[in-house]
Write a protein that holds these residues in place. Structure first.
Motif, short mmCIF file in Angstrom:
data_model
loop_
_atom_site.label_atom_id
_atom_site.label_comp_id
_atom_site.label_asym_id
_atom_site.label_seq_id
_atom_site.Cartn_x
_atom_site.Cartn_y
_atom_site.Cartn_z
N LEU A 61 69.86 -31.91 69.79
CA LEU A 61 70.32 -31.80 68.32
C LEU A 61 69.68 -33.18 67.62
CD1 LEU A 61 73.86 -31.17 68.26
CD2 LEU A 61 72.08 -29.72 66.95
N HIS A 62 69.45 -34.48 68.46
CA HIS A 62 68.80 -35.58 68.08
C HIS A 62 67.27 -35.18 67.72
CE1 HIS A 62 67.99 -40.15 68.53
NE2 HIS A 62 67.88 -39.76 67.49
N LEU A 63 66.72 -34.86 68.90
CA LEU A 63 65.40 -34.47 68.81
C LEU A 63 64.91 -33.46 67.82
CD1 LEU A 63 64.30 -34.57 72.81
CD2 LEU A 63 64.44 -36.42 71.09
N ALA A 64 65.81 -32.58 67.62
CA ALA A 64 65.54 -31.37 66.49
C ALA A 64 65.35 -32.11 65.30
CB ALA A 64 66.67 -30.41 66.81
N VAL A 65 66.17 -32.91 64.98
CA VAL A 65 66.22 -33.42 63.52
C VAL A 65 65.00 -34.45 63.05
CG1 VAL A 65 68.86 -33.06 63.07
CG2 VAL A 65 67.85 -35.42 63.82
N LEU A 66 64.84 -35.03 64.47
CA LEU A 66 63.59 -35.96 64.34
C LEU A 66 62.22 -35.06 64.42
CD1 LEU A 66 64.53 -38.75 66.95
CD2 LEU A 66 64.69 -38.90 64.54
N ALA A 67 62.20 -34.16 65.15
CA ALA A 67 60.91 -33.21 65.14
C ALA A 67 60.83 -32.64 63.86
CB ALA A 67 60.93 -32.15 66.12
N LEU A 68 61.77 -32.20 63.01
CA LEU A 68 61.76 -31.76 61.80
C LEU A 68 61.67 -32.77 60.69
CD1 LEU A 68 64.54 -29.00 61.99
CD2 LEU A 68 62.15 -28.44 61.58
N GLY A 69 61.50 -33.83 61.23
CA GLY A 69 60.95 -34.94 59.74
C GLY A 69 62.19 -35.64 59.25
N LEU A 70 63.42 -35.67 59.99
CA LEU A 70 64.72 -36.12 59.02
C LEU A 70 64.52 -37.66 58.92
CD1 LEU A 70 67.39 -34.99 57.91
CD2 LEU A 70 68.48 -36.03 59.74
N LYS A 71 64.64 -38.21 57.67
CA LYS A 71 64.33 -39.60 57.46
C LYS A 71 65.72 -40.38 56.73
CE LYS A 71 59.80 -39.55 57.11
NZ LYS A 71 59.82 -38.17 57.41
N PRO A 72 65.97 -41.45 56.94
CA PRO A 72 67.20 -42.27 56.67
C PRO A 72 67.44 -41.71 54.92
CG PRO A 72 65.83 -43.75 57.58
CD PRO A 72 65.10 -42.58 57.80
N GLY A 73 68.53 -41.37 54.58
CA GLY A 73 69.09 -41.07 53.21
C GLY A 73 68.71 -39.45 53.16
N ASP A 74 68.08 -38.83 54.16
CA ASP A 74 68.05 -37.55 53.75
C ASP A 74 69.42 -36.77 53.97
OD1 ASP A 74 65.48 -37.47 53.44
OD2 ASP A 74 64.74 -36.70 55.53
N ARG A 75 69.59 -35.51 53.23
CA ARG A 75 70.87 -34.70 53.27
C ARG A 75 70.65 -33.49 54.06
NH1 ARG A 75 69.63 -36.26 48.05
NH2 ARG A 75 70.65 -38.20 47.49
N VAL A 76 71.89 -33.13 54.87
CA VAL A 76 71.52 -31.93 55.68
C VAL A 76 73.28 -31.43 55.46
CG1 VAL A 76 71.49 -31.08 58.14
CG2 VAL A 76 69.97 -33.01 57.22
N ILE A 77 73.38 -30.05 55.42
CA ILE A 77 74.59 -29.60 55.23
C ILE A 77 74.83 -28.75 56.80
CG2 ILE A 77 75.85 -27.67 54.23
CD1 ILE A 77 73.94 -27.75 52.07
N THR A 78 76.24 -28.89 57.15
CA THR A 78 76.83 -28.46 58.44
C THR A 78 78.23 -28.16 57.90
OG1 THR A 78 76.79 -28.25 60.63
CG2 THR A 78 77.40 -30.48 59.57
N THR A 79 78.95 -27.31 59.12
CA THR A 79 80.34 -27.03 59.05
C THR A 79 81.14 -28.07 59.37
OG1 THR A 79 81.85 -25.53 59.80
CG2 THR A 79 79.65 -25.94 61.14
#
Ligand SMILES: *Cc1c(COP(=O)(O)O)cnc(C)c1O
Length: 382
Positions: A61-79
């Protein structure tokens, strides 16, 4: 006779043991040929182009968000109703976790609540969505993909509970969990309580070649011998990114191969068990609903009770070790500390006060299951 029935259990047989021993006697304990072989077999099983084996699903999961370019402050929705790692990965990259409520019957991230949340904010406010195939029930990712396309979002499918599950899309094509036809990336866990046991382990799946290359690089320190700017000789490598050591070993991968080979049988057995529970509880007890055109991989079988704590204790007294999945993430002390409040997510909190996961694993015998069923029914008839 004292029973001892856990809620989940791994299934290791002689084939698994022989395969691991074979690897132990080979030249490679890690970074050898078995990892790639496991990845290829996994891709074939779920129907994706690329699989990247990692040390555990949390690392994945960590690598996935990094590969998708997640940056500090970016907002992501989950359950909120998932294991903490589904949300923690966003925090690892400095992102903000936004929760949308669950559907009260499927217990999955509600598509409507997610849509409302996204539409309540300006375009570009969110970067991605992490739906979870909770308990093994696949999310309808076709709907989520349409929404994601409209709002320019990526999707990571947390399929840790669902290897072997599928939903049928609007063309009636079976979409295996984690095949990445509608999500950008799928994630699986090989912790022993999950379907496929490697001790620790995980798999990232994708159909996107660029993501695949980034994930490979990040998995192993950001170091590569390919596409280098210069070449000084055979020893030379480049560290192009700040990566990690999130590799899976050949020892673990060999166990993964034999475990994967019996996953379909295991999921079928889980469905037989689920069917027996449903028949016994129909019109008496609420359990996770099964929408049409979906095949639940049944990591869990979740029921609801008005007196959940008493039921949990009663089952324990009888040697039945049911579990609770999960404490809503936004109520965990860490998330409280960074500002999340209770009472925002009513369905999730109500679900948590009532849920209980009954024993569910392929080697559960009919006798054991009948015992569980009789104790649950005794309790509600008291
Ligand atoms: C188990 C699990 C994880 C984490 O898996 P590990 O392999 O233990 O890191 C992530 N998400 C969900 C939904 C899980 O159940």
């Amino acid at each position: 006779m004292k029973m001892n029935i856990p809620y989940g259990r791994q299934n290791i047989d002689q084939k698994d043991i022989d395969m691991v021993v074979k690897t132990l006697q080979s030249d490679f304990l890690t970074q050898g040929p078995v990892v790639k072989s496991f990845e290829d077999k996994f891709s074939e099983y779920v129907g994706c182009k690329y699989s990247i084996a990692v040390s555990n699903a949390t690392a994945g999961l960590h690598l996935a968000v990094l590969a998708l370019g997640l940056k500090p402050g970016d907002r992501v929705i989950t359950t909120p109703i998932t294991f903490a790692a589904s949300a923690n990965c966003i925090r690892y990259a400095g992102g903000e976790v936004w929760f949308a409520d669950i559907d009260p019957d499927t217990y999955l991230l509600s598509f409507e609540e997610t849509r409302k949340l996204i539409e309540s904010k300006p375009k570009g406010f969110f970067k991605g969505i992490i739906p979870v195939d909770f308990a093994g029930l696949p999310v309808n990712l076709e709907n989520f993909r349409k929404l994601a396309l409209e709002h320019d979002l990526w999707i990571i499918e947390d399929a840790c509970h669902a290897p072997g599950g599928y939903f049928a899309d609007s063309n009636n094509i079976k979409q295996m969990s984690g095949n990445s036809n509608y999500a950008d990336i799928g994630i699986f866990s090989f912790h022993p309580v999950k379907h496929i046991a490697c001790g620790e382990g995980g798999m990232i799946t994708t159909n996107n070649e660029d993501l695949y290359k980034k994930l490979l690089l990040l998995r192993t320190h950001g170091i590569t011998k390919e596409n280098m700017s210069e070449n000084h000789g055979g020893w030379y490598y480049e560290m192009q990114e700040l990566g990690f050591n999130y590799r899976l070993t050949d020892i673990q991968s060999s166990l993964g191969i034999t475990q994967l080979a019996k996953n379909a049988t295991g999921v079928a057995k889980r469905n037989t068990i689920a069917k027996r529970y449903r028949q016994a509880f129909e019109n008496k007890i609420k359990f996770q609903s099964l929408p049409q055109n979906r095949y639940n991989a049944h990591h869990l079988f979740v029921i609801e009770s008005d007196n959940r704590k008493e039921l949990y204790d009663y089952l324990r007294e009888n040697g039945i070790y049911a579990q609770i999945h999960y404490i809503p993430i936004h109520t965990l002390p860490y998330y409280r500390k960074i500002g999340y409040k209770e009472a925002d997510l009513k369905n999730s909190e109500n679900y948590y006060s009532r849920c209980l996961s009954l024993p569910m694993y392929p080697t559960l015998t009919d006798e054991e299951q009948d015992f569980v069923i009789s104790k649950v029914l005794d309790f509600i008839n008291e």
